[in-house]
Enzyme design. Structure first.
Site, PDB file in Angstrom:
ATOM      1  N   GLU A   1      36.049  32.654  35.168  1.00 22.30           N
ATOM      2  CA  GLU A   1      36.904  31.476  35.313  1.00 22.30           C
ATOM      3  C   GLU A   1      38.013  31.524  34.278  1.00 22.30           C
ATOM      4  O   GLU A   1      37.957  32.328  33.344  1.00 22.30           O
ATOM      5  CB  GLU A   1      36.080  30.189  35.201  1.00 22.30           C
ATOM      6  CG  GLU A   1      35.296  30.053  33.926  1.00 22.30           C
ATOM      7  CD  GLU A   1      34.273  28.908  33.974  1.00 22.30           C
ATOM      8  OE1 GLU A   1      33.816  28.535  35.059  1.00 22.30           O
ATOM      9  OE2 GLU A   1      33.953  28.399  32.891  1.00 22.30           O
TER      10      GLU A   1
ATOM     11  N   HIS B   1      33.499  23.258  32.120  1.00 21.37           N
ATOM     12  CA  HIS B   1      33.049  24.155  31.048  1.00 21.37           C
ATOM     13  C   HIS B   1      34.021  24.120  29.876  1.00 21.37           C
ATOM     14  O   HIS B   1      35.233  24.069  30.061  1.00 21.37           O
ATOM     15  CB  HIS B   1      32.943  25.599  31.559  1.00 21.37           C
ATOM     16  CG  HIS B   1      31.803  25.785  32.521  1.00 21.37           C
ATOM     17  ND1 HIS B   1      31.737  26.830  33.397  1.00 21.37           N
ATOM     18  CD2 HIS B   1      30.696  25.044  32.734  1.00 21.37           C
ATOM     19  CE1 HIS B   1      30.624  26.727  34.124  1.00 21.37           C
ATOM     20  NE2 HIS B   1      29.982  25.650  33.735  1.00 21.37           N
TER      21      HIS B   1
ATOM     22  N   LEU C   1      41.895  42.450  36.971  1.00 19.68           N
ATOM     23  CA  LEU C   1      40.684  43.042  37.560  1.00 19.68           C
ATOM     24  C   LEU C   1      41.040  43.910  38.771  1.00 19.68           C
ATOM     25  O   LEU C   1      40.513  45.012  38.932  1.00 19.68           O
ATOM     26  CB  LEU C   1      39.694  41.938  37.950  1.00 19.68           C
ATOM     27  CG  LEU C   1      38.950  41.310  36.764  1.00 19.68           C
ATOM     28  CD1 LEU C   1      38.429  39.922  37.107  1.00 19.68           C
ATOM     29  CD2 LEU C   1      37.797  42.213  36.312  1.00 19.68           C
TER      30      LEU C   1
ATOM     31  N   ALA D   1      42.527  47.132  37.717  1.00 13.34           N
ATOM     32  CA  ALA D   1      41.550  48.062  37.148  1.00 13.34           C
ATOM     33  C   ALA D   1      40.666  48.687  38.225  1.00 13.34           C
ATOM     34  O   ALA D   1      39.817  49.522  37.920  1.00 13.34           O
ATOM     35  CB  ALA D   1      40.689  47.334  36.127  1.00 13.34           C
TER      36      ALA D   1
ATOM     37  N   ALA E   1      38.727  46.874  40.496  1.00 10.56           N
ATOM     38  CA  ALA E   1      37.607  46.044  40.941  1.00 10.56           C
ATOM     39  C   ALA E   1      37.949  45.451  42.299  1.00 10.56           C
ATOM     40  O   ALA E   1      39.127  45.283  42.640  1.00 10.56           O
ATOM     41  CB  ALA E   1      37.346  44.931  39.946  1.00 10.56           C
TER      42      ALA E   1
ATOM     43  N   VAL F   1      38.298  42.368  44.351  1.00 12.10           N
ATOM     44  CA  VAL F   1      38.463  40.948  44.030  1.00 12.10           C
ATOM     45  C   VAL F   1      38.798  40.182  45.302  1.00 12.10           C
ATOM     46  O   VAL F   1      39.948  40.145  45.726  1.00 12.10           O
ATOM     47  CB  VAL F   1      39.587  40.747  42.980  1.00 12.10           C
ATOM     48  CG1 VAL F   1      39.664  39.274  42.554  1.00 12.10           C
ATOM     49  CG2 VAL F   1      39.360  41.643  41.774  1.00 12.10           C
ATOM     50  N   PRO F   2      37.791  39.567  45.950  1.00 18.26           N
ATOM     51  CA  PRO F   2      38.080  38.804  47.162  1.00 18.26           C
ATOM     52  C   PRO F   2      38.994  37.619  46.837  1.00 18.26           C
ATOM     53  O   PRO F   2      38.982  37.118  45.711  1.00 18.26           O
ATOM     54  CB  PRO F   2      36.705  38.311  47.621  1.00 18.26           C
ATOM     55  CG  PRO F   2      35.700  38.987  46.769  1.00 18.26           C
ATOM     56  CD  PRO F   2      36.383  39.506  45.559  1.00 18.26           C
TER      57      PRO F   2
END
Lengths: 400, 608
Positions: B231, B273, B293, B296, B298, B300-301
């Site tokens: 987040e 948070h 991300l 890199a 990954a 990511v959806p």
């Protein structure tokens, strides 16, 4: 993070040996007049008057006036008090001594993952923003204290020399002590100035962010934290905060005027994904909310009441992930009680309610929600087999 | 295989009620995977020396509570992990205590609202010692089929639904506790489930970040892919992206980041948070994290909802490449089951229990008490009073207004009789000895019996017997003389025909005036006529009058003493409060009030 206004922020810095200008915070012209009797500097020197509220761009709003004499200050105070800026009413004004100076510098301490970073620049004011490369940094691991030598080296690196470098290092040392001992998250003095004549370094403005979670070990924090974003909290928001402060678990509520999709999701993490989904689907959020940590049902009922009272809403998203230990039946009991109350008060007409949830006693909780259909609620209930934010897609599609 | 928590993990829980609750959840997991409870000790100074009982299957496991972590590990040297359930103001000290114990290798902290400085100090200390500090605000860690630390994974049914009784191929790292469970569920539905799931906590500076755990997952051959739920705020996701992009990694990385809504919300708004907050200059936004991300490498959806299908596509690739083989599913019959509690079993109709107690008068299981079926508030709102409640609870009937008035009068007549009578004197003596209200009033009530106030029931019984058997007064007196003795309800220590008891006269004349049938009162008065003619003080006393009237009203004989007990309780409470108010001192009898008829002083003979 908790923002502290300039007055108490300056007070904390003074406590750790930083020289700050003389100042008073007043709520009326009469108070300023009274204080003037006892404070020579108000009668004789030049003064700065600033609105003492959590407002950005005070300069542009005409809420900062400099170089005033006593009469000018009095007029400025009278003019500023009661000014309405958005939802904030100026109720306090800070009047401080104007410190004659030539050069302005910048010193700050910032929280980092490893500990803190001391930032020093030999320019100040708005110049820093545009010359960020002139800001030199020193990392300090948590629990450590930077040595005088290291700070002097930092000052020299930032372009200070000789006696001034020593003074800047001393200033930074005190600011670091204040940061460390007061559980600060960010302290910024911009500008730091050298008083004409003696050359003593004075903090002219203070940005102070403290760690509200450490309040328990700071009994001398006798100030309130300022609103986090450029407006005052509304009455419903304050009521939910009051509930939040006295329960196990948490309930949170922030209004976003003009929206039509009301949020009543569970979980600090999931609630943000739900909000994201609304925005991503082109919906307009009417609020942010969340409840978590197995709060008592009455607290969830209070939250529900505030959500149902939002004007102009078309959908309510009662979302949530699969809870670990929040009792779904019990917390839904609070929501259902809130819905019934709202309906009896003539609210929720034409409002669609969308539910998705899992966790302890999920079946009982979801069944209770489904049963609301029989009472005339337009409620749509889904269980763990429907992906988290699909109810948002359905809600917003249904509304178009 | 798994990371952090495995079959060898042995736990000490630092904390009170919340820690015990976590132990219960952990015991459910241990039971599911058929392993002994992995919680060996608690540390909670207020309860040290005691034990906690943790339900395990159908039984209970007794777990000792110690004063300190050192004491716990001395007794249980196999302990290697501590879970901290201590309040925010003492959490740092508790975490340090655990980290400093040579046997403990990992500390996970659930406490929320821990000052950032404390969290950083704990993280630094752990790093220095080469140990792991997880949290604060961590929901826990769970390794499928091996170990559960904390309440992560939720209720037992959910553990089974998420197939946590056996390992899968996906690692999970989340800041949010609720979402950790959601991802575990998704992994079990769209793929073959998880290896280990870790809640790192939603604070600004989690003690251990994604990267440290990613490295461990990279070293765990069973884990083929890792799902990160991030987040906005901080730079942990960026650091994870940097790690992933730095070189070719064995594990696949999937990630979602929340907080895009921040772009259209007021700046500086606070989410659930503590760490979920963009920096002063917009750093740490959801978009910058998500972009980092993606860059890199990954997966990511775009949304959280698309995560399930993304996990599925990764799983299918793993199947296709042969890295993962399908795991045969257990049949419904072989799925682990938690023994039901009696309540649950009864609800589903599987268990029948012979009740221990039967009640026919009241029920408080709903939102308010029901008296013989009538909601208390409704009785109040419709004007019913205390005598009606007595009627419902003592005789299971809603009495009339007239009957209620008679009962009210009876109670008012006998509420008190001054300080000298047995009951009041006993209460006063107790009050003066500093005894509390309930005991002192009970001391007074104990006096109620055949000679004081307790004749109502007996008087009622015999008057009723006589009326039922249509006895004449003479027959009745003869019967009583032969079978019982003095007639209960007849006779007074002080009052007599010439000095009548005004209370009795009042009650009799009121009852006679309302026009109700009063066969028992009439009979009692007839008896009085005969007995008082024989002896002046053999009059119908207040017990006898009450008894006759109450039997006329239809109250069961066994309830009759209750009217005296109840109304006299008002007086006894009054006496107790009165003595307290005056701060009365301890009293004792004066010697001159005692006739010392015991033998005079004499020599004790030698012991034989």
């Amino acid at each position: 993070m908790a923002k502290v206004l300039e007055g108490p922020g300056m007070g904390l810095m003074k406590k750790w040996g930083i020289v700050v200008p003389n100042f008073v915070v007043v709520t009326s012209v009469e108070q300023l007049e009274q204080l003037a009797q006892a404070n020579d500097w108000i009668q004789k020197g030049k003064l700065v008057v600033k609105a003492h509220e959590a407002l950005g761009s005070r300069f542009k709003l005409g809420l900062v006036k400099v170089g005033l004499d006593r009469a000018g200050a009095k007029a400025a105070v009278a003019e500023m008090l009661g000014r309405q800026v958005g939802s904030i009413t100026v109720s306090q004004v800070i009047v401080s001594e104007m410190v004659p100076h030539k050069d302005e510098y910048y010193v700050a301490v910032k929280s980092t993952r490893e500990g803190a970073e001391v930032l020093v620049a030999n320019c100040g004011g708005i110049e820093v923003e545009s010359n960020w490369d002139r800001v030199k940094k020193l990392s300090v691991e948590v629990g450590d204290t930077p040595s005088s030598d290291a700070l002097e080296a930092l000052a020299k690196q930032a372009g200070f020399s000789g006696d001034l470098a020593k003074k800047v290092a001393e200033f930074a040392e005190k600011l670091f002590a204040c940061f460390d001992k007061e559980d600060a998250q960010y302290l910024e003095v911009n500008p730091v100035v050298a008083r004409e004549g003696g050359g003593e370094l004075v903090a002219l403005d203070a940005v102070t962010l403290l760690d509200a979670d450490s309040r328990f070990r700071h009994p001398d924090w006798n100030f309130h934290f300022a609103a986090e974003f450029g407006r005052a909290y509304s009455k419903p928001e304050l009521e939910v905060m009051a509930v939040d402060s006295k329960i196990k678990g948490s309930v949170k509520f922030i209004e976003i005027p003009g929206g039509d999709t009301a949020m009543l999701p569970a979980g600090g993490g999931a609630s943000v994904y739900y909000s994201d989904a609304v925005v991503a689907r082109g919906g307009k959020l009417a609020n942010y909310a969340e409840y978590s940590g197995d709060p008592p049902d009455w607290a969830v009922e209070v939250l529900t009441d505030k959500v149902c009272s939002l004007p102009g809403i078309k959908n309510i998203i009662v979302g949530g992930a699969i809870a670990n230990f929040t009792d779904v039946k019990k917390t839904f009991g609070g929501i259902i009680a809130g819905f019934r109350k709202a309906k009896s008060e003539g609210k929720l007409n034409g409002v669609k309610i969308w539910v998705r949830r899992g966790g302890p006693r999920e079946k009982e909780g979801l069944d209770a929600m489904r049963a609301l259909r029989d009472e005339g609620f337009d409620v749509h209930v889904y269980d763990r087999h429907t992906p988290l934010t699909d109810i948002v897609d359905m809600a917003i599609k249904g509304g178009k | 295989m798994s990371i952090l928590a495995n079959k060898d993990t042995k736990v000490v829980i630092q904390g009170g009620a919340a820690g015990l609750n976590a132990a219960r959840r952990m015991a459910e997991f241990c039971y599911m995977i058929k392993r002994p409870l992995n919680v060996d000790a608690f540390v909670y100074p207020p309860d040290s020396g005691k034990t906690n009982e943790v339900p395990y299957g159908a039984g209970l496991v007794t777990v000792p509570v110690y004063k300190s972590v050192a004491e716990a590990t001395a007794h249980h040297p196999q302990i290697n992990t501590s879970l901290v359930y201590i309040g925010a103001d003492r959490a740092c000290a508790a975490g340090m205590e655990a980290l400093n114990d040579p046997r403990i290798q990992m500390v996970s902290m659930i406490t929320e609202g821990v000052p950032e400085r404390d969290a950083k100090l704990l993280a630094r200390h752990a790093t220095k010692l080469g140990k792991i500090f997880n949290g604060p605000s961590s929901i826990g860690v769970i390794s499928a089929g091996e170990c559960r630390l904390g309440v992560i994974g939720g209720a037992f049914d959910n553990l089974v639904a998420c197939k946590l009784y056996r390992e899968g191929s996906f690692g999970v790292i989340t800041k949010s506790g609720g979402l950790s469970n959601e991802i575990i569920w998704i992994c079990s539905q769209f793929a073959n489930g998880i290896t280990t799931a870790i809640g790192i906590g939603g604070d600004a500076y989690p003690g251990t970040d994604y990267v440290s755990y990613l490295e461990r997952f990279e070293q765990d051959p069973q884990t083929k892919a890792v799902v990160i739920v991030g987040e906005m705020g901080g730079d942990l996701e960026e650091r994870a992206a940097e790690w992933y992009g730095a070189k070719a990694r064995r594990i696949k990385l999937l990630a979602v980041v929340s907080g895009f809504c921040q772009e259209s919300l007021p700046k500086g708004m606070k989410f659930g948070h503590a760490g979920a907050k963009e920096g002063l200059k917009g750093e740490g936004s959801a978009r910058s994290k998500s972009d980092a991300l993606k860059k890199a490498g990954a997966l990511v959806p775009e949304t959280f909802g698309a995560l399930g299908p993304a996990i599925k596509s990764v799983y299918e690739e793993l199947l296709k490449s042969g890295q993962v083989r399908p795991i045969p599913e257990l049949s419904a019959a072989d799925l682990p089951k938690l023994p039901k509690t009696v309540e649950e079993g009864m609800k589903t109709g599987e268990v029948m229990v012979a009740p221990l107690v039967r009640t026919t008068i009241s029920d408080d299981r709903g939102d308010e008490p029901l008296y013989d079926g009538y909601p208390a508030s409704e009785l109040i709102n419709k004007g019913y009073e205390i005598p009606h409640v007595i009627g419902l609870l003592w005789d299971k009937r809603l009495i009339t207004k007239q009957e209620a008035e008679i009962i009210k009068r009876i109670m008012m007549l006998s509420a008190d009789h001054g300080p000298c009578v047995s009951g009041a004197l006993a209460t006063i003596l107790a009050a003066c000895a500093g005894i509390g209200m309930s005991q002192a009033v009970a001391a007074g009530l104990i006096m109620i019996g055949p000679r004081f106030g307790g004749a109502v029931t007996d008087a009622g019984r015999y008057f009723k017997y006589a009326v039922e058997h249509k006895m004449t007064v003479d027959d009745f007196l003869a019967y009583m003389k032969k079978e019982v003795g003095p007639v209960p309800g007849i006779g007074h220590r002080i009052k007599s025909v010439r000095n009548p008891d005004k209370r009795v006269k009042e009650l009799v004349s009121y009852v006679k005036g309302v026009g109700m049938p009063t066969p028992h009162l009439d009979f009692a008065l007839a008896v009085e006529k005969v007995t008082s003619a024989k002896k002046d003080n053999l009059i119908l006393n207040v017990d006898g009058t009450m008894a006759a009237v109450l039997v006329d009203l239809g109250f069961p004989v066994d309830s009759l003493n209750g009217f005296f007990i109840l109304s006299r309780t008002i007086g006894l409470i009054g006496h107790w409060v009165d003595q307290r108010r005056q701060e009365s001192r301890l009293i004792r009898l004066f010697d001159y009030l005692v006739n010392y008829a015991a033998p005079k002083r004499r020599e004790v003979p030698p012991l034989k």
